[in-house]
Write a protein that holds these residues in place. Structure first.
Motif, short mmCIF file in Angstrom:
data_model
loop_
_atom_site.label_atom_id
_atom_site.label_comp_id
_atom_site.label_asym_id
_atom_site.label_seq_id
_atom_site.Cartn_x
_atom_site.Cartn_y
_atom_site.Cartn_z
N GLN A 82 11.43 5.55 -16.75
CA GLN A 82 11.42 4.15 -16.33
C GLN A 82 10.66 4.05 -15.01
N ILE A 83 9.62 3.20 -14.97
CA ILE A 83 8.84 3.01 -13.75
C ILE A 83 8.70 1.52 -13.47
N THR A 84 9.03 1.13 -12.25
CA THR A 84 8.87 -0.25 -11.80
C THR A 84 8.04 -0.25 -10.52
N ALA A 85 7.00 -1.07 -10.47
CA ALA A 85 6.15 -1.11 -9.29
C ALA A 85 5.82 -2.55 -8.92
N GLY A 86 5.75 -2.82 -7.61
CA GLY A 86 5.39 -4.15 -7.16
C GLY A 86 3.93 -4.45 -7.43
N THR A 87 3.09 -3.37 -7.46
CA THR A 87 1.67 -3.57 -7.77
C THR A 87 1.29 -2.72 -8.99
N ASP A 88 0.51 -1.66 -8.79
CA ASP A 88 -0.03 -0.91 -9.93
C ASP A 88 0.77 0.34 -10.28
N ILE A 89 0.69 0.74 -11.57
CA ILE A 89 1.25 2.00 -12.06
C ILE A 89 0.11 2.81 -12.67
N THR A 90 -0.06 4.05 -12.20
CA THR A 90 -1.10 4.94 -12.73
C THR A 90 -0.48 6.29 -13.04
N THR A 91 -0.63 6.77 -14.27
CA THR A 91 -0.08 8.07 -14.66
C THR A 91 -1.08 8.84 -15.51
N GLY A 92 -0.79 10.12 -15.71
CA GLY A 92 -1.54 10.92 -16.67
C GLY A 92 -0.90 10.78 -18.04
N ASP A 93 -1.04 11.80 -18.88
CA ASP A 93 -0.40 11.79 -20.20
C ASP A 93 1.11 11.84 -20.04
#
Length: 217
Positions: A82-93
């Protein structure tokens, strides 16, 4: 089994043979080593560790990331993410036994995602690699609440949605304020996608309905 090796090592699984840690870069070899063991998924402690058994405590597999700003990570292997961000979310695989839930005030950018369910919501754009859902041994699908009912892959954005190939164990739902370009789509139940401007996909194979709408932008 080879894909489990990094997860077992990172989560500190009990009874894990040392060779797996050495061979985690060679997933095929790691899978061969693990095939000689029984995997036990535990919720409690104070259990007797038996020879030939690898025990993984499920409570160690539930990362939750929240930030007022952006969240940036490399590749992720987890039970539930679970990821929550006020701006951007960037991940790999990403590989997750259960669900992957992301909520971004900006954009979402990921590599390939394989999980029990995938729910992505972004105020701006969503851009991903291939998306795949399937039933894993740790997953409890009973009572699961998806972002869109019946769709284990749901993508909602205020901007564009761009993905690679999509394969769903049930439904696929996408709703974008902008355009939707995707690769091939394979869904056991249904495919529904709504784009504010253009919608472009590869081949679509659906067990039931296909509903596609697009604006004139």
């Amino acid at each position: 089994l080879g894909k489990l090796a990094p997860l077992l090592v990172r989560a500190g699984a009990e009874g894990l043979p040392p060779a797996v840690a050495v061979e985690q870069g060679d997933l095929q070899r790691a899978g061969q080593i693990l095939s000689e063991y029984h995997l036990n998924f535990a919720l409690g402690s104070n259990m007797v560790q038996r020879p030939g058994v690898i025990r993984l405590h499920v409570d160690r597999l539930i990362p939750s990331l929240a930030a007022a700003g952006s969240v940036t990570t490399g590749g992720i292997v987890a039970g539930l993410l679970q990821i929550t961000a006020g701006t951007d979310i960037t991940t790999g695989d990403i590989f997750a036994f259960d669900g992957v839930d992301m909520d971004a005030g900006g954009s979402i950018l990921t590599g390939d995602i394989a999980a029990g369910s995938i729910d992505l919501f972004a105020d701006d754009d969503i851009s991903t690699g291939d998306l795949t859902t399937q039933i894993f041994v740790l997953q409890d699908r009973f009572g699961k609440q998806f972002l869109f009912p019946g769709a284990s892959i749901t993508l909602e954005s205020g901007g564009d949605i761009s993905t690679g190939d999509i394969a769903s164990i049930d439904g696929v739902y996408a709703n974008a304020g902008g355009s939707i370009p995707t690769g091939n789509i394979d869904a056991f139940d249904f495919v529904e996608a709504h784009a504010g401007t253009s919608l472009t996909t590869g081949d679509i194979d659906s067990g039931d309905t296909i509903l596609l709408t697009a604006g004139s932008g």
